[in-house]
Design a protein around this motif. Structure first.
Motif, mmCIF file in Angstrom:
data_model
loop_
_atom_site.group_PDB
_atom_site.id
_atom_site.type_symbol
_atom_site.label_atom_id
_atom_site.label_comp_id
_atom_site.label_asym_id
_atom_site.label_seq_id
_atom_site.Cartn_x
_atom_site.Cartn_y
_atom_site.Cartn_z
ATOM 1 N N GLU A 78 0.818 -1.212 0.000
ATOM 2 C CA GLU A 78 0.000 0.000 0.000
ATOM 3 C C GLU A 78 0.856 1.268 0.000
ATOM 4 N N LYS A 79 1.908 1.286 0.804
ATOM 5 C CA LYS A 79 2.735 2.492 0.938
ATOM 6 C C LYS A 79 3.821 2.618 -0.127
ATOM 7 N N VAL A 80 4.349 1.480 -0.613
ATOM 8 C CA VAL A 80 5.520 1.529 -1.485
ATOM 9 C C VAL A 80 5.224 1.070 -2.914
ATOM 10 N N LEU A 81 4.489 -0.025 -3.070
ATOM 11 C CA LEU A 81 4.233 -0.568 -4.404
ATOM 12 C C LEU A 81 2.818 -0.209 -4.859
ATOM 13 N N SER A 82 1.927 -1.183 -4.855
ATOM 14 C CA SER A 82 0.532 -0.966 -5.230
ATOM 15 C C SER A 82 -0.349 -1.832 -4.340
ATOM 16 N N PRO A 83 -1.440 -1.285 -3.817
ATOM 17 C CA PRO A 83 -2.326 -2.091 -2.954
ATOM 18 C C PRO A 83 -3.002 -3.232 -3.708
ATOM 19 N N PHE A 84 -2.920 -3.223 -5.026
ATOM 20 C CA PHE A 84 -3.559 -4.258 -5.839
ATOM 21 C C PHE A 84 -2.663 -5.478 -6.068
ATOM 22 N N TYR A 85 -1.417 -5.413 -5.616
ATOM 23 C CA TYR A 85 -0.490 -6.528 -5.779
ATOM 24 C C TYR A 85 -0.748 -7.597 -4.715
ATOM 25 N N PRO A 86 -0.411 -8.851 -5.027
ATOM 26 C CA PRO A 86 -0.451 -9.898 -3.992
ATOM 27 C C PRO A 86 0.541 -9.549 -2.879
ATOM 28 N N SER A 87 0.233 -9.946 -1.660
ATOM 29 C CA SER A 87 1.031 -9.559 -0.487
ATOM 30 C C SER A 87 2.528 -9.785 -0.637
ATOM 31 N N PHE A 100 2.046 -13.330 -9.262
ATOM 32 C CA PHE A 100 0.633 -13.533 -9.581
ATOM 33 C C PHE A 100 0.330 -15.000 -9.898
ATOM 34 N N ALA A 101 0.848 -15.898 -9.060
ATOM 35 C CA ALA A 101 0.614 -17.345 -9.185
ATOM 36 C C ALA A 101 0.979 -17.877 -10.580
ATOM 37 N N GLY A 102 1.995 -17.272 -11.201
ATOM 38 C CA GLY A 102 2.472 -17.751 -12.500
ATOM 39 C C GLY A 102 1.617 -17.337 -13.684
ATOM 40 N N LYS A 103 0.762 -16.359 -13.525
ATOM 41 C CA LYS A 103 -0.110 -15.902 -14.610
ATOM 42 C C LYS A 103 0.723 -15.469 -15.828
ATOM 43 N N ASN A 104 0.325 -15.931 -17.011
ATOM 44 C CA ASN A 104 0.974 -15.602 -18.297
ATOM 45 C C ASN A 104 2.476 -15.929 -18.309
ATOM 46 N N LEU A 105 2.875 -16.963 -17.622
ATOM 47 C CA LEU A 105 4.283 -17.345 -17.531
ATOM 48 C C LEU A 105 4.751 -17.985 -18.830
ATOM 49 N N GLU A 106 5.857 -17.469 -19.359
ATOM 50 C CA GLU A 106 6.502 -18.033 -20.545
ATOM 51 C C GLU A 106 7.927 -18.392 -20.181
ATOM 52 N N LYS A 107 8.298 -19.661 -20.316
ATOM 53 C CA LYS A 107 9.690 -20.075 -20.090
ATOM 54 C C LYS A 107 10.511 -19.580 -21.273
ATOM 55 N N ARG A 108 11.665 -18.991 -20.953
ATOM 56 C CA ARG A 108 12.542 -18.479 -22.000
ATOM 57 C C ARG A 108 13.988 -18.757 -21.639
ATOM 58 N N GLY A 109 14.663 -19.534 -22.440
ATOM 59 C CA GLY A 109 16.089 -19.802 -22.243
ATOM 60 C C GLY A 109 16.430 -20.172 -20.818
ATOM 61 N N ASP A 110 17.169 -19.294 -20.157
ATOM 62 C CA ASP A 110 17.619 -19.558 -18.793
ATOM 63 C C ASP A 110 16.715 -18.909 -17.733
ATOM 64 N N GLY A 111 15.484 -18.579 -18.116
ATOM 65 C CA GLY A 111 14.586 -17.936 -17.151
ATOM 66 C C GLY A 111 13.146 -17.955 -17.618
ATOM 67 N N PHE A 112 12.439 -16.861 -17.332
ATOM 68 C CA PHE A 112 11.043 -16.762 -17.736
ATOM 69 C C PHE A 112 10.635 -15.304 -17.892
ATOM 70 N N PHE A 113 9.446 -15.124 -18.445
ATOM 71 C CA PHE A 113 8.894 -13.802 -18.737
ATOM 72 C C PHE A 113 7.415 -13.806 -18.367
#
Length: 149
Positions: A78-87, A100-113
């Motif tokens: 609420e004070k620093v980021l956004s009150p709409f974000y998960p805790s 966001f529980a992996g919403k719209n997760l795309e694996k890419r090379g050595d990580g994800f997006f």
């Protein structure tokens, strides 16, 4: 002998790692761009120093502490980021985990997006071996972490 065994056998050894990082932490209330350390253990600690003096310290444990002032994760959002974000979004970002529980997760090379668009936020989140990039253009938030060699 018994005293030595008692104190050494009962001591709790906490494992932690400390990585040198360059980071940007830019929100409506905090603006820091510095080099420092990210310590991982029971809690996470992001620290920046200048001329041997602490400039910024973020500790994530049961609560979130910024430069010695502590609050709940919900209050931090609420004070620093956004009150709409998960805790625990800040913890996930610093641990390089999906948000966001992996919403719209795309694996890419050595990580994800992840790209998460909503009327309340427009998030681009990218994790690779070298670092983390989180940007919410609607809330003007930028968090970048890059490991230093």
């Amino acid at each position: 002998m018994i005293i030595v065994l008692f104190f050494s056998g009962c001591a709790i050894k906490q494992k932690f790692t400390s990585e040198p990082v360059r980071f940007v932490f830019k929100t409506k209330s905090i603006k820091v761009a510095a080099s420092g350390f990210l310590q991982r253990g029971r809690s996470l600690k992001l620290q920046a120093y200048g001329a041997g003096q602490p400039l910024f310290e973020l500790i994530l444990g049961k609560r979130v502490c910024i430069n010695g002032r502590c609050m709940s994760y919900a209050m931090f959002n609420e004070k620093v980021l956004s009150p709409f974000y998960p805790s625990y979004i800040i913890r996930n970002i610093l641990e390089s985990k999906p948000i966001f529980a992996g919403k719209n997760l795309e694996k890419r090379g050595d990580g994800f997006f992840q790209e998460i668009l909503d009327e309340r936020f427009a998030i681009i989140y990218r994790v690779t071996k070298k670092g983390v990039y989180f940007k919410d253009s609607k809330n003007k938030i930028l968090i970048k972490l890059k490991e230093l060699d």
